[in-house]
Design a protein around this motif. Structure first.
Motif, mmCIF file in Angstrom:
data_model
loop_
_atom_site.group_PDB
_atom_site.id
_atom_site.type_symbol
_atom_site.label_atom_id
_atom_site.label_comp_id
_atom_site.label_asym_id
_atom_site.label_seq_id
_atom_site.Cartn_x
_atom_site.Cartn_y
_atom_site.Cartn_z
ATOM 1 N N HIS A 1 -2.300 -12.716 -38.633
ATOM 2 C CA HIS A 1 -2.912 -14.048 -38.692
ATOM 3 C C HIS A 1 -2.207 -14.976 -39.688
ATOM 4 C CE1 HIS A 1 -6.275 -12.560 -36.295
ATOM 5 N NE2 HIS A 1 -6.328 -11.513 -37.101
ATOM 6 N N TYR A 2 -1.103 -14.466 -40.288
ATOM 7 C CA TYR A 2 -0.442 -15.231 -41.363
ATOM 8 C C TYR A 2 -0.005 -16.622 -40.903
ATOM 9 C CZ TYR A 2 2.956 -16.646 -44.900
ATOM 10 O OH TYR A 2 3.631 -17.354 -45.856
ATOM 11 N N SER A 3 0.688 -16.701 -39.779
ATOM 12 C CA SER A 3 1.207 -17.996 -39.311
ATOM 13 C C SER A 3 0.082 -18.961 -38.957
ATOM 14 C CB SER A 3 2.128 -17.806 -38.113
ATOM 15 O OG SER A 3 1.448 -17.146 -37.065
ATOM 16 N N THR A 4 -1.069 -18.421 -38.556
ATOM 17 C CA THR A 4 -2.216 -19.273 -38.231
ATOM 18 C C THR A 4 -2.886 -19.802 -39.496
ATOM 19 O OG1 THR A 4 -2.609 -17.925 -36.257
ATOM 20 C CG2 THR A 4 -4.385 -19.404 -36.940
ATOM 21 N N ILE A 5 -3.075 -18.908 -40.469
ATOM 22 C CA ILE A 5 -3.744 -19.299 -41.719
ATOM 23 C C ILE A 5 -2.832 -20.187 -42.572
ATOM 24 C CG2 ILE A 5 -4.763 -18.461 -43.881
ATOM 25 C CD1 ILE A 5 -5.482 -15.857 -42.341
ATOM 26 N N MET A 6 -1.597 -19.718 -42.813
ATOM 27 C CA MET A 6 -0.664 -20.452 -43.675
ATOM 28 C C MET A 6 0.204 -21.396 -42.831
ATOM 29 S SD MET A 6 -1.471 -19.601 -46.699
ATOM 30 C CE MET A 6 -0.132 -20.386 -47.571
ATOM 31 N N ASN A 7 -0.449 -22.289 -42.119
ATOM 32 C CA ASN A 7 0.291 -23.255 -41.299
ATOM 33 C C ASN A 7 0.757 -24.435 -42.160
ATOM 34 O OD1 ASN A 7 -1.975 -25.005 -41.603
ATOM 35 N ND2 ASN A 7 -2.966 -24.007 -39.865
ATOM 36 N N HIS A 8 1.407 -25.398 -41.514
ATOM 37 C CA HIS A 8 1.966 -26.549 -42.230
ATOM 38 C C HIS A 8 0.892 -27.315 -43.000
ATOM 39 C CE1 HIS A 8 4.407 -30.105 -43.047
ATOM 40 N NE2 HIS A 8 3.433 -30.836 -42.513
ATOM 41 N N HIS A 9 -0.265 -27.510 -42.383
ATOM 42 C CA HIS A 9 -1.337 -28.283 -43.020
ATOM 43 C C HIS A 9 -1.898 -27.565 -44.249
ATOM 44 C CE1 HIS A 9 -1.294 -31.210 -39.819
ATOM 45 N NE2 HIS A 9 -1.428 -30.253 -38.910
ATOM 46 N N MET A 10 -2.056 -26.232 -44.151
ATOM 47 C CA MET A 10 -2.547 -25.449 -45.285
ATOM 48 C C MET A 10 -1.549 -25.492 -46.436
ATOM 49 S SD MET A 10 -4.766 -23.563 -46.781
ATOM 50 C CE MET A 10 -5.930 -22.818 -45.637
#
Length: 307
Positions: free
Chosen positions: A128-137
């Motif tokens: 889930h890393y790419s989903t959680i730590m996305n550009h907006h985050m």
């Protein structure tokens, strides 16, 4: 607003011994060059290599910029006072140095916590890393770090500006730090001490606790790794990160949690050197230069420069 009679301060430095000053000048010049070029190399490598445009390396980029600002706001002036007999610093320059140092102090602490959280998500929730730590985050976390740092700096610098300095004007330190300035104030410093204490509890102890909590979860995840080699590498990385983080947080917490009347400047100057000089020098080595992706990125930069 400047309410002070004092228009300049005298920075006494780490020592008054001429022989020691020569040795310390060489030592701190080397520290500054390593910190400046090490962090500068990280900035260039991360910007140049698009493969490193990920949250982890963006946070490392921000940390490198903060470290350069921290060391540059302190060391050049300190080296100048060691070389010449002119140890004076104007009131305005002192306040500017204080602002940039307190800004970098706040930014570094929040960035350490942010980087620990990033590693926690990467190791504990890899799918889930790419989903959680996305550009907006990533942008949100960096923005929060900068807002906290600027607010922290404005509050402490503003409170110092409201103090009256009527003499003496000798700062028993190697830069314009809050504790020695409070000891020189002719006006009450109770509100300054309270705000320093609040910042120490919320920023230093709070961030340190969150950082350790993140690494606690990371270590628990590492223990579930089946291969001995995987465990060894992961523990080696975590332990080196925790050592550097502890070298930064522990001296900061110790320095700012006490009232101004209890400071021992001869001892505290050495302690201050840990979080102002040593940690910014170690950060590039521990966080980046041992990293294989960074080493590959460095090779690409040097290959580009050769052509």
């Amino acid at each position: 607003m400047n309410n002070s009679i004092v228009t300049e301060f005298m920075i006494l430095g780490l020592t008054q011994n001429p022989e020691l000053q020569g040795v310390l000048f060489i030592v701190f010049l080397c520290i500054y060059l390593v910190a400046f070029f090490g962090n500068g190399l990280i900035i260039i490598v991360i910007i140049y290599n698009t493969t490193l445009h990920t949250p982890m390396y963006v946070f490392l980029l921000a940390l490198a910029i903060v470290d350069i600002i921290c060391t540059t706001s302190i060391i050049p002036k300190m080296l100048g006072t060691m070389l010449t007999s002119g140890k004076s610093i104007s009131y305005g320059s002192c306040m500017s140095q204080l602002f940039f140092f307190t800004w970098s102090l706040g930014a570094e602490m929040v960035l350490f916590t942010t980087m620990a959280y990033d590693r926690y998500v990467a190791i504990c929730f890899p799918l889930h890393y790419s989903t959680i730590m996305n550009h907006h985050m990533c942008v949100a976390l960096l923005s929060i770090a900068m807002v906290i740092a600027v607010t922290n700096s404005w509050v402490h610098t503003g409170l110092i500006l409201n103090l009256t300095f009527c003499g003496p004007n000798n700062i028993d330190h190697f830069f314009c730090e809050i504790p020695p300035l409070l000891s020189l104030s002719c006006s009450p410093v109770r509100i300054n001490e309270v705000m320093v204490y609040v910042a120490d509890i919320s920023l230093a102890i709070g961030d340190f606790s969150l950082t350790c909590l993140s690494y606690g979860f990371i270590i628990a995840a590492i223990l579930r790794i089946h291969t001995a080699e995987g465990k060894r590498k992961a523990f080696s990385t975590c332990s080196s990160h925790l050592i550097v983080v502890s070298l930064y947080y522990c001296p900061v917490i110790y320095t700012y949690i006490r009232p101004a009347s209890s400071y021992s400047f001869e001892r505290d100057k050495v302690i201050a050197a840990l979080y102002t000089l040593v940690t910014p020098t170690l950060n590039p080595i521990v966080y980046s230069l041992r990293n294989k992706e960074m080493q590959t990125g460095i090779q690409k930069v040097f290959a580009f420069l050769k052509h």
